[in-house]
Motif scaffolding. Sequence first.
Motif, mmCIF file in Angstrom:
data_model
loop_
_atom_site.group_PDB
_atom_site.id
_atom_site.type_symbol
_atom_site.label_atom_id
_atom_site.label_comp_id
_atom_site.label_asym_id
_atom_site.label_seq_id
_atom_site.Cartn_x
_atom_site.Cartn_y
_atom_site.Cartn_z
ATOM 1 N N MET A 40 0.836 -1.207 0.000
ATOM 2 C CA MET A 40 0.000 0.000 0.000
ATOM 3 C C MET A 40 0.871 1.259 0.000
ATOM 4 S SD MET A 40 -3.057 -1.101 2.674
ATOM 5 C CE MET A 40 -2.752 0.314 3.642
ATOM 6 N N GLN A 41 2.035 1.167 0.592
ATOM 7 C CA GLN A 41 2.937 2.316 0.685
ATOM 8 C C GLN A 41 3.940 2.387 -0.461
ATOM 9 O OE1 GLN A 41 2.574 4.671 3.096
ATOM 10 N NE2 GLN A 41 0.765 3.511 3.626
ATOM 11 N N THR A 93 -8.720 -4.985 -2.645
ATOM 12 C CA THR A 93 -8.535 -4.542 -1.272
ATOM 13 C C THR A 93 -9.260 -3.222 -1.100
ATOM 14 O OG1 THR A 93 -6.345 -5.555 -1.284
ATOM 15 C CG2 THR A 93 -6.811 -4.006 0.485
ATOM 16 N N GLY A 97 -9.151 4.904 2.941
ATOM 17 C CA GLY A 97 -8.014 5.593 2.346
ATOM 18 C C GLY A 97 -7.206 4.761 1.369
ATOM 19 N N TYR A 98 -7.658 3.562 1.048
ATOM 20 C CA TYR A 98 -6.925 2.711 0.110
ATOM 21 C C TYR A 98 -7.889 1.755 -0.585
ATOM 22 C CZ TYR A 98 -3.550 -0.700 -1.690
ATOM 23 O OH TYR A 98 -2.818 -1.526 -2.495
ATOM 24 N N ALA A 100 -7.645 -0.890 -3.980
ATOM 25 C CA ALA A 100 -6.830 -1.454 -5.053
ATOM 26 C C ALA A 100 -7.481 -2.738 -5.533
ATOM 27 C CB ALA A 100 -5.412 -1.727 -4.565
ATOM 28 N N TYR A 114 -6.393 1.904 -8.229
ATOM 29 C CA TYR A 114 -5.334 2.105 -7.228
ATOM 30 C C TYR A 114 -5.545 3.521 -6.713
ATOM 31 C CZ TYR A 114 -2.468 -1.995 -8.348
ATOM 32 O OH TYR A 114 -1.993 -3.268 -8.513
ATOM 33 N N VAL A 115 -6.430 3.681 -5.741
ATOM 34 C CA VAL A 115 -6.802 5.015 -5.275
ATOM 35 C C VAL A 115 -6.507 5.166 -3.788
ATOM 36 C CG1 VAL A 115 -8.726 6.612 -4.918
ATOM 37 C CG2 VAL A 115 -8.567 5.332 -7.057
ATOM 38 N N THR A 116 -5.724 6.196 -3.489
ATOM 39 C CA THR A 116 -5.464 6.570 -2.098
ATOM 40 C C THR A 116 -5.953 7.986 -1.833
ATOM 41 O OG1 THR A 116 -3.244 7.250 -2.737
ATOM 42 C CG2 THR A 116 -3.474 5.056 -1.756
ATOM 43 N N ASP A 117 -5.811 8.858 -2.822
ATOM 44 C CA ASP A 117 -6.259 10.247 -2.718
ATOM 45 C C ASP A 117 -7.322 10.459 -3.781
ATOM 46 O OD1 ASP A 117 -6.663 12.988 -2.873
ATOM 47 O OD2 ASP A 117 -4.544 13.495 -2.766
ATOM 48 N N ARG A 118 -8.554 10.595 -3.345
ATOM 49 C CA ARG A 118 -9.681 10.688 -4.275
ATOM 50 C C ARG A 118 -9.682 11.985 -5.087
ATOM 51 N NH1 ARG A 118 -14.053 7.195 -2.743
ATOM 52 N NH2 ARG A 118 -15.558 8.784 -3.345
ATOM 53 N N SER A 135 -4.294 7.019 -8.373
ATOM 54 C CA SER A 135 -3.971 8.212 -7.588
ATOM 55 C C SER A 135 -2.481 8.497 -7.734
ATOM 56 C CB SER A 135 -4.262 7.983 -6.098
ATOM 57 O OG SER A 135 -5.632 7.997 -5.840
#
Length: 152
Positions: A40-41, A93, A97-98, A100, A114-118, A135
Amino acid sequence: MSATVFPMIPAASKSVWFFGIICLLLVGLLFLMGWLAWSMQHAQFTVSKDGLRLEGDLWGRTIPLKSLKLDEAVVTNLNIDRDHQPKWRTMGTGLPGYAAGWFKLRNGTKALVYVTDRTHVARIPTTDGYTVMLSVAEPQALIDALKRFNHH
């Protein structure tokens, strides 16, 4: 008179095997969760002559440039663009905030997400019947890089 102890007959070996298998599954699950937390990171997207390479977790792949509808690619803010918000996770997943993997969007279409920041999402339709949503800090720069490689 002293106490007399009567020990229980030891469990059959299949009980011990069952316990061992459960322990192995739990250790495997722990490693999987650790790997997902790491991925994720560390997910990244590489643009090259081969296409768009998604690297990160189980859903990574290379999407050939010819499969990307770059003339329809846009930058979007999923807080405003409700039609393209992931609604149902079909295989992936989904954590706060995540997101994928494969999702069904509000508009009913399929997407590899693959979205962390919408608020910073490159939305790229494909000729294969799904949309890629990524993202990145500079979504327009990603789209422009894909277009540059596509014209070579």
